[in-house]
Design a protein around this motif. Structure first.
Motif, PDB file in Angstrom:
ATOM      1  N   ARG A 104      17.674   6.829  20.108  1.00  0.00           N
ATOM      2  CA  ARG A 104      18.679   6.206  19.464  1.00  0.00           C
ATOM      3  C   ARG A 104      17.936   4.510  19.413  1.00  0.00           C
ATOM      4  N   ALA A 105      17.981   3.594  18.161  1.00  0.00           N
ATOM      5  CA  ALA A 105      16.781   2.674  17.569  1.00  0.00           C
ATOM      6  C   ALA A 105      16.824   2.027  16.436  1.00  0.00           C
ATOM      7  N   PRO A 106      16.768   0.952  16.210  1.00  0.00           N
ATOM      8  CA  PRO A 106      16.746   0.154  15.189  1.00  0.00           C
ATOM      9  C   PRO A 106      15.921   1.160  12.940  1.00  0.00           C
ATOM     10  N   THR A 107      16.472   1.192  12.611  1.00  0.00           N
ATOM     11  CA  THR A 107      15.315   1.476  10.943  1.00  0.00           C
ATOM     12  C   THR A 107      14.440   0.918  11.151  1.00  0.00           C
ATOM     13  N   VAL A 108      13.639  -0.349  11.759  1.00  0.00           N
ATOM     14  CA  VAL A 108      12.614  -0.856  11.482  1.00  0.00           C
ATOM     15  C   VAL A 108      11.293  -0.237  12.099  1.00  0.00           C
ATOM     16  N   GLN A 109      12.380  -0.002  14.061  1.00  0.00           N
ATOM     17  CA  GLN A 109      11.449   1.137  15.163  1.00  0.00           C
ATOM     18  C   GLN A 109      10.827   1.854  14.522  1.00  0.00           C
ATOM     19  N   HIS A 110      11.740   2.993  13.973  1.00  0.00           N
ATOM     20  CA  HIS A 110      12.038   3.864  13.659  1.00  0.00           C
ATOM     21  C   HIS A 110      11.018   4.229  12.526  1.00  0.00           C
ATOM     22  N   LEU A 111      10.726   3.428  11.413  1.00  0.00           N
ATOM     23  CA  LEU A 111       9.776   3.452  10.144  1.00  0.00           C
ATOM     24  C   LEU A 111       8.820   3.209  10.883  1.00  0.00           C
ATOM     25  N   VAL A 112       8.264   2.060  11.310  1.00  0.00           N
ATOM     26  CA  VAL A 112       7.422   2.164  11.995  1.00  0.00           C
ATOM     27  C   VAL A 112       6.761   3.091  12.439  1.00  0.00           C
ATOM     28  N   GLU A 113       7.195   4.037  13.623  1.00  0.00           N
ATOM     29  CA  GLU A 113       6.903   5.051  14.246  1.00  0.00           C
ATOM     30  C   GLU A 113       6.333   6.386  13.307  1.00  0.00           C
ATOM     31  N   LEU A 114       6.967   6.224  12.092  1.00  0.00           N
ATOM     32  CA  LEU A 114       6.938   7.463  11.119  1.00  0.00           C
ATOM     33  C   LEU A 114       6.139   6.733  10.363  1.00  0.00           C
ATOM     34  N   ASP A 115       5.693   5.949   9.873  1.00  0.00           N
ATOM     35  CA  ASP A 115       4.703   5.746   9.847  1.00  0.00           C
ATOM     36  C   ASP A 115       3.591   6.688  10.024  1.00  0.00           C
ATOM     37  N   LYS A 116       3.264   5.921  11.355  1.00  0.00           N
ATOM     38  CA  LYS A 116       2.053   6.975  12.102  1.00  0.00           C
ATOM     39  C   LYS A 116       2.190   7.666  12.145  1.00  0.00           C
ATOM     40  N   VAL A 117       3.292   7.946  12.066  1.00  0.00           N
ATOM     41  CA  VAL A 117       3.603  10.206  11.982  1.00  0.00           C
ATOM     42  C   VAL A 117       2.829  10.596  11.222  1.00  0.00           C
ATOM     43  N   TYR A 118       3.626  10.316   9.592  1.00  0.00           N
ATOM     44  CA  TYR A 118       2.486  10.174   8.434  1.00  0.00           C
ATOM     45  C   TYR A 118       1.226  10.443   8.469  1.00  0.00           C
ATOM     46  N   ASP A 119       0.786   9.302   9.094  1.00  0.00           N
ATOM     47  CA  ASP A 119      -0.669   8.727   8.633  1.00  0.00           C
ATOM     48  C   ASP A 119      -1.786  10.462   9.579  1.00  0.00           C
ATOM     49  N   GLY A 120      -0.931  10.831  10.800  1.00  0.00           N
ATOM     50  CA  GLY A 120      -1.589  11.511  11.522  1.00  0.00           C
ATOM     51  C   GLY A 120      -1.321  12.654  10.156  1.00  0.00           C
ATOM     52  N   VAL A 121      -0.452  13.642   9.913  1.00  0.00           N
ATOM     53  CA  VAL A 121       0.102  14.695   9.461  1.00  0.00           C
ATOM     54  C   VAL A 121      -0.776  14.129   7.974  1.00  0.00           C
ATOM     55  N   ALA A 122      -1.145  14.155   7.276  1.00  0.00           N
ATOM     56  CA  ALA A 122      -1.681  13.703   6.191  1.00  0.00           C
ATOM     57  C   ALA A 122      -3.159  13.639   6.550  1.00  0.00           C
ATOM     58  N   GLY A 123      -3.542  12.890   7.362  1.00  0.00           N
ATOM     59  CA  GLY A 123      -4.894  12.676   7.714  1.00  0.00           C
ATOM     60  C   GLY A 123      -5.090  14.235   8.001  1.00  0.00           C
ATOM     61  N   ASP A 163       6.863  -6.512   4.040  1.00  0.00           N
ATOM     62  CA  ASP A 163       7.582  -8.312   4.333  1.00  0.00           C
ATOM     63  C   ASP A 163       7.323  -8.943   2.907  1.00  0.00           C
ATOM     64  N   SER A 164       7.871 -10.276   2.758  1.00  0.00           N
ATOM     65  CA  SER A 164       8.279 -11.225   1.948  1.00  0.00           C
ATOM     66  C   SER A 164       6.712 -11.310   0.836  1.00  0.00           C
ATOM     67  N   ASP A 165       5.542 -10.828   2.024  1.00  0.00           N
ATOM     68  CA  ASP A 165       3.882 -11.002   1.421  1.00  0.00           C
ATOM     69  C   ASP A 165       3.775 -10.245   0.067  1.00  0.00           C
ATOM     70  N   GLY A 166       4.382  -8.599   0.799  1.00  0.00           N
ATOM     71  CA  GLY A 166       3.693  -7.386  -0.207  1.00  0.00           C
ATOM     72  C   GLY A 166       2.901  -6.947   1.137  1.00  0.00           C
ATOM     73  N   ASP A 167       2.915  -7.042   2.261  1.00  0.00           N
ATOM     74  CA  ASP A 167       2.036  -6.698   3.469  1.00  0.00           C
ATOM     75  C   ASP A 167       2.978  -5.607   4.245  1.00  0.00           C
ATOM     76  N   ILE A 168       2.210  -3.971   4.866  1.00  0.00           N
ATOM     77  CA  ILE A 168       3.055  -3.284   5.479  1.00  0.00           C
ATOM     78  C   ILE A 168       3.495  -4.283   7.232  1.00  0.00           C
ATOM     79  N   MET A 169       4.862  -4.216   7.956  1.00  0.00           N
ATOM     80  CA  MET A 169       4.459  -4.909   8.850  1.00  0.00           C
ATOM     81  C   MET A 169       3.487  -4.899   9.726  1.00  0.00           C
ATOM     82  N   HIS A 170       3.838  -3.560  10.598  1.00  0.00           N
ATOM     83  CA  HIS A 170       2.905  -3.678  11.475  1.00  0.00           C
ATOM     84  C   HIS A 170       1.889  -3.395  11.545  1.00  0.00           C
ATOM     85  N   ARG A 171       1.347  -3.242  10.463  1.00  0.00           N
ATOM     86  CA  ARG A 171      -0.545  -3.423   9.531  1.00  0.00           C
ATOM     87  C   ARG A 171      -0.840  -4.438   9.334  1.00  0.00           C
ATOM     88  N   ARG A 172      -0.588  -5.883   9.599  1.00  0.00           N
ATOM     89  CA  ARG A 172      -0.826  -7.402   9.454  1.00  0.00           C
ATOM     90  C   ARG A 172      -2.165  -6.814  10.428  1.00  0.00           C
TER      91      ARG A 172
END
Length: 175
Positions: A104-123, A163-172
């Motif tokens: 159980r965790a906030p959306t942004v935490q899950h989405l950051v981790e899911l982005d990493k999961v998709y990196d691995g699966v897609a790669g 984020d407001s600059d259009g960057d992915i927050m955890h990839r800056r």
């Protein structure tokens, strides 16, 4: 006396050794897709906080699509004369990655981790495509189509992380 031996066949005009190599590649991807569909459902059940409903409802179609991908890969393995292995033990024993770490965790935490999961699966799908291109163009085509869907799903995830600059927050990166 009954003969329980099943004669192994593959598709016409595909060398058995090429089919065997393709099956190994596809079996690893099958385990990854089964793991991904379970991870997506886990996130669906455990996401809370800002934009909860948007993320919650975004995930079920992804679960369904990844489940269909798993089925297509398993059926291609069988078509090539292999035996798809989709049991929990087979998936767990073939994993080369750690278990998803959030409950159980906030959306942004899950989405950051899911982005990493998709990196691995897609790669890993990209690597499989490169290998399958040498072995079996039909299997390669299957994975190309799946990769397009996986990349679309990752884009959906990343759209929530801008984020407001259009960057992915955890990839800056600084500098």
């Amino acid at each position: 006396m009954t003969n329980n031996t099943i004669t192994r066949t593959t598709v016409p005009a595909l060398d058995t050794s090429a089919a065997d190599e393709a099956i190994v590649v596809m079996q690893a991807r099958l385990a990854s897709l089964i793991d991904l569909q379970l991870t997506l459902k886990h996130i669906h059940w455990n996401v809370v906080g800002m934009n909860f409903i948007a993320v919650h409802e975004m995930l079920d179609p992804q679960v369904d699509a990844v489940r269909a991908m798993s089925d297509a890969v398993a059926e291609r393995i069988a078509t090539l004369g292999g035996q798809p292995r989709g049991t929990p033990g087979a998936v767990a024993s073939s994993r080369t990655w750690g278990d998803y770490g959030l409950d159980r965790a906030p959306t942004v935490q899950h989405l950051v981790e899911l982005d990493k999961v998709y990196d691995g699966v897609a790669g890993d799908h990209r690597a499989a495509i490169a290998t399958l291109g040498e072995l079996d163009p039909v299997s390669e085509d299957l994975f190309i189509g799946q990769l397009a869907q996986l990349e679309l799903f990752q884009w959906f995830v990343r759209a929530h992380l801008k984020d407001s600059d259009g960057d992915i927050m955890h990839r800056r990166t600084d500098g």
